[in-house]
Enzyme design. Structure first.
Site, PDB file in Angstrom:
ATOM      1  N   GLU A 176       0.816  -1.211   0.000  1.00  0.00           N
ATOM      2  CA  GLU A 176       0.000   0.000   0.000  1.00  0.00           C
ATOM      3  C   GLU A 176       0.849   1.260   0.000  1.00  0.00           C
ATOM      4  O   GLU A 176       0.340   2.349  -0.254  1.00  0.00           O
ATOM      5  CB  GLU A 176      -0.982  -0.014   1.185  1.00  0.00           C
ATOM      6  CG  GLU A 176      -0.356  -0.246   2.547  1.00  0.00           C
ATOM      7  CD  GLU A 176      -0.010   1.057   3.236  1.00  0.00           C
ATOM      8  OE1 GLU A 176      -0.659   2.068   2.973  1.00  0.00           O
ATOM      9  OE2 GLU A 176       0.922   1.053   4.043  1.00  0.00           O
ATOM     10  N   GLN A 226       0.729   4.256  18.585  1.00  0.00           N
ATOM     11  CA  GLN A 226       0.967   2.863  18.215  1.00  0.00           C
ATOM     12  C   GLN A 226       2.415   2.618  17.802  1.00  0.00           C
ATOM     13  O   GLN A 226       2.910   1.502  17.918  1.00  0.00           O
ATOM     14  CB  GLN A 226       0.007   2.445  17.097  1.00  0.00           C
ATOM     15  CG  GLN A 226      -1.423   2.246  17.593  1.00  0.00           C
ATOM     16  CD  GLN A 226      -2.310   1.624  16.540  1.00  0.00           C
ATOM     17  OE1 GLN A 226      -2.300   2.019  15.381  1.00  0.00           O
ATOM     18  NE2 GLN A 226      -3.104   0.645  16.930  1.00  0.00           N
ATOM     19  N   HIS A 262      -3.279  -3.306   4.080  1.00  0.00           N
ATOM     20  CA  HIS A 262      -2.487  -2.969   5.262  1.00  0.00           C
ATOM     21  C   HIS A 262      -1.973  -4.233   5.951  1.00  0.00           C
ATOM     22  O   HIS A 262      -0.826  -4.285   6.401  1.00  0.00           O
ATOM     23  CB  HIS A 262      -3.322  -2.155   6.248  1.00  0.00           C
ATOM     24  CG  HIS A 262      -3.389  -0.695   5.920  1.00  0.00           C
ATOM     25  ND1 HIS A 262      -4.268  -0.192   4.987  1.00  0.00           N
ATOM     26  CD2 HIS A 262      -2.692   0.364   6.387  1.00  0.00           C
ATOM     27  CE1 HIS A 262      -4.098   1.111   4.898  1.00  0.00           C
ATOM     28  NE2 HIS A 262      -3.142   1.485   5.737  1.00  0.00           N
TER      29      HIS A 262
END
Length: 344
Positions: free
Chosen positions: A10, A100, A310
Site C-alpha cells: 500500500e 501505536q 495494510h
C-alpha cells in the site's frame, strides 16, 4: 542494516511506523527508501515526522533524512528507555498512529511510561481514540500489553490540538491471541454519538439513526451521547463490539454539509458487514494485532472479515525483520483466517 522499500504494497505511512517499532524492539538499524511513494504527497509529512522523532526520543536513535518531504530515512536505534514524554503533531495528524509506533517498544521495556500526545484524536484515515481504547486495548491486554488512556480534549480536523494522556505498563511477556466468536449469543452493540461546538440536535439525530437501523435488524444497541471539548466543530458516531470473542469498531465522522444521518450510516454499514461475516476481528485490528502476534509466545489465530492491503503490507514488513511466520487462509478472496507463529 535492514533495507525497507517504502513503496511496497500500500506504500503508505504504515511501513514507516511498523519498521520504526520493530527496529526499536529488535535493535536492528534500518534504512527506509521511497517513503510513502504511492501517496499523492510522498515523503515524510508532519504526522510521520512526529512518529520518527517520538521513536528516536524513546530509544536515543541516530537519524539521517528526518526532514519534511524526505523519502529516505536511516534509523539507528539505541536502548528503549521508559519514562515521561510529550509529543505534538502540530497539525490535525493522528496522535493514535504516533502512540501505536511507540507502544510496543515501551511495553516491552523494564518500566512504566507516561506520555502526552497533542494533535488529531478523531480524524479521517486513522483509528480514532475510542477505537484504540475500546477495541484495540481489550485485544492486546489479553496478550499482556497493558495501558491506560484519557481523552482530555478532542481533536477534530482541521485544527486538531486534541490532548490524550497515556500510561504504558511494562509487560511480563506476550501471550498468543486466539479469539473465538461465541455463536448463538445475542449480540449487544455499544455506540457513542458525540459533538463539539455544534447544536445538540446533531448528536441526537446520529443516535436516532443508529438505533433505528440496528433495532430494525433486532440488534440491541446502547448509545451514549456526549459533548466534547475541542478547538473546532466536529462530530462522531462510533459503534463497536468488544466481547463475545469478537472485536470490531466502526467510525463515522462529520464534515461541513454532511447530514448527521450519513455520519451514522457510515459507521453502521461497516458494523453490519462485520457482524454478518461472523469473523472474530475487523480488518483494522487484524493488521494492528500482527506486530504483537509475531513477538508473542506460541501460535496466534484469528478470523477477519477482510484481508486488507495494510495486513499484507505488515506481513511483509515483519518478514523483513525475520520475525514469526504468518499463514493466510482465504475463504472467499476477501475474508479469511490468519495464523501467526511467534516465538517459541
Amino acid at each position: 542494516m535492514i533495507i525497507i522499500d517504502g513503496s511496497y504494497g500500500e506504500g503508505g505511512g504504515q511501513i514507516l511506523r511498523s519498521s520504526l517499532a520493530l527496529s526499536m524492539i529488535t535493535g536492528q538499524a534500518i534504512e527506509i527508501l521511497n517513503i510513502r511513494a504511492r501517496r499523492p504527497k510522498p515523503g515524510l509529512r508532519p504526522q510521520h515526522l512526529t512518529c520518527v522523532k517520538a521513536a528516536a526520543s524513546v530509544c536515543g536513535a541516530r537519524l539521517e533524512g528526518a526532514e519534511f518531504g524526505s523519502q529516505r530515512l536511516v534509523f539507528i536505534p539505541g536502548k528503549v528507555k521508559p519514562g515521561n514524554y510529550s509529543f505534538a503533531v502540530g497539525t490535525a495528524g493522528s496522535v493514535m498512529l504516533v502512540f501505536q509506533t511507540v507502544l510496543l517498544p515501551l511495553a516491552l521495556s523494564p518500566g512504566p511510561s507516561e506520555i502526552t500526545f497533542t494533535g488529531g484524536t478523531h480524524v479521517p484515515w486513522s483509528p480514532c481514540f475510542h477505537y484504540i481504547d475500546l477495541v484495540f486495548r481489550p485485544a492486546v491486554s489479553a496478550m499482556g500489553i497493558l495501558f491506560e488512556m484519557e481523552l482530555e480534549r478532542w481533536g477534530y480536523y482541521p485544527k486538531g490540538e486534541g490532548i490524550v494522556r497515556t500510561r504504558i505498563l511494562p509487560s511480563e511477556g506476550l501471550g498468543s491471541f486466539r479469539p473465538v466468536p461465541r455463536r448463538g449469543e445475542r449480540v449487544c452493540v455499544k455506540a457513542i454519538s458525540a459533538t463539539a461546538c455544534l447544536p445538540g440536535h446533531v448528536r441526537k439525530r446520529q443516535s436516532a439513526r443508529v438505533k433505528s437501523v440496528l433495532e430494525g435488524r433486532e440488534i440491541e444497541v446502547d448509545v451514549e451521547e456526549m459533548e466534547g471539548s475541542a478547538m473546532c466543530p466536529g462530530s462522531l458516531l462510533f459503534c463497536w463490539i468488544s466481547g463475545q470473542g469478537r472485536y470490531g469498531g466502526f467510525t463515522g465522522l462529520g464534515a461541513r454539509g454532511k447530514p448527521a444521518e450519513k455520519v451514522a450510516d457510515e459507521a453502521v454499514s461497516g458494523l453490519l458487514a462485520f457482524l454478518d461475516s461472523g469473523a472474530a476481528c475487523d480488518k483494522y485490528l487484524s493488521d494492528q494485532i500482527l506486530l504483537p502476534a509475531v513477538l508473542a509466545r506460541g501460535e496466534s489465530q484469528w478470523s477477519t472479515n477482510s484481508i486488507s492491503n495494510h495486513l499484507l503490507t505488515n506481513i511483509w514488513v515483519t518478514g523483513r525483520f525475520g520475525l514469526g511466520k504468518v499463514k493466510l487462509l482465504e475463504e472467499d478472496g476477501k475474508s479469511g483466517l490468519i495464523k501467526c507463529y511467534g516465538t517459541d
